[in-house]
Design a protein around this motif. Structure first.
Motif, short mmCIF file in Angstrom:
data_model
loop_
_atom_site.label_atom_id
_atom_site.label_comp_id
_atom_site.label_asym_id
_atom_site.label_seq_id
_atom_site.Cartn_x
_atom_site.Cartn_y
_atom_site.Cartn_z
N VAL A 233 0.74 -1.31 0.11
CA VAL A 233 0.17 -0.04 -0.22
C VAL A 233 0.96 1.21 0.03
N VAL A 234 2.07 1.21 0.92
CA VAL A 234 2.91 2.33 0.92
C VAL A 234 3.65 2.62 -0.36
N GLU A 235 4.12 1.57 -1.13
CA GLU A 235 4.58 1.57 -2.53
C GLU A 235 3.45 2.25 -3.60
N GLY A 236 2.11 1.40 -3.24
CA GLY A 236 1.28 2.10 -4.40
C GLY A 236 1.12 3.74 -4.02
N GLU A 237 0.98 4.08 -2.90
CA GLU A 237 0.71 5.49 -2.63
C GLU A 237 1.76 6.34 -3.20
N ALA A 238 3.03 6.00 -3.04
CA ALA A 238 4.13 6.59 -3.65
C ALA A 238 4.27 6.85 -4.93
N TYR A 239 3.60 5.73 -5.72
CA TYR A 239 3.46 5.82 -7.15
C TYR A 239 2.31 6.67 -7.68
N PHE A 240 1.47 6.70 -6.70
CA PHE A 240 0.13 7.57 -6.94
C PHE A 240 0.50 8.96 -6.86
N ARG A 241 1.17 9.30 -5.77
CA ARG A 241 1.90 10.74 -5.48
C ARG A 241 2.58 11.24 -6.61
N ASN A 242 3.23 10.42 -7.51
CA ASN A 242 4.17 10.69 -8.64
C ASN A 242 3.66 10.65 -9.60
N ASP A 243 2.27 10.52 -9.84
CA ASP A 243 1.45 10.17 -10.93
C ASP A 243 1.75 9.06 -11.77
N ASN A 244 2.13 8.04 -11.22
CA ASN A 244 2.34 6.75 -12.06
C ASN A 244 0.97 5.95 -11.34
N THR A 245 -0.11 6.17 -12.18
CA THR A 245 -1.14 5.56 -11.87
C THR A 245 -1.10 3.87 -12.18
#
Length: 109
Positions: free
Chosen positions: A1-13
Motif C-alpha cells: 500500500v505504501v508503495e502504491g501511494e508513492a507511485y500515485f503521488r508521483n502520477d504513476n497510476t
C-alpha cells in the motif's frame, strides 16, 4: 500500500494500481488498497473522458460507443472496489459518498 501511494503521488497510476492490486491479493480486507484502486479507476475514467472529448472528428455513434466503453472499463470496476472498501469500513463517509456518486453516474449502464 505504501508503495502504491508513492507511485500515485508521483502520477504513476499504472504502477500504483498494480501495487494496490498486489496488496489486495495478500489482504482482500485492506480497505485502503480497495479504495485507492477505485480512486485510480475514477481518475482514469476522467482522463479517458478528456481524451474522448478532444477527438473532434468522431461521429455521434462512435462517440457514444467509446463513452459507454469508458464507463464499463473504468467506472464499473471502480464501483466494485469502492463497494468492498465501504463494506469493510461502513462508517467511512468518503467511501459511501463515492459509491453513491458513481452509482448515480452509472445509472442503468
Amino acid at each position: 500500500v505504501v508503495e502504491g501511494e508513492a507511485y500515485f503521488r508521483n502520477d504513476n497510476t499504472d504502477s500504483a494500481l498494480e501495487s494496490f492490486l498486489k496488496a489486495i491479493s495478500f489482504d482482500p480486507d485492506n480497505h485502503t488498497a480497495q479504495y485507492n484502486c477505485g480512486v485510480i479507476l475514477v481518475e482514469q475514467f476522467n482522463q479517458a473522458g478528456i481524451l474522448l472529448n478532444d477527438m473532434t472528428d468522431l461521429d455521434d455513434a462512435t462517440y457514444d460507443q467509446n463513452n459507454d466503453e469508458r464507463y464499463i472499463t473504468y467506472l464499473k470496476p471502480a464501483l466494485e472496489f469502492l463497494m468492498v472498501a465501504q463494506t469493510i469500513e461502513p462508517d467511512n463517509t468518503e467511501y459511501s459518498t463515492m459509491v453513491s456518486n458513481i452509482q448515480s453516474l452509472l445509472g442503468d449502464r
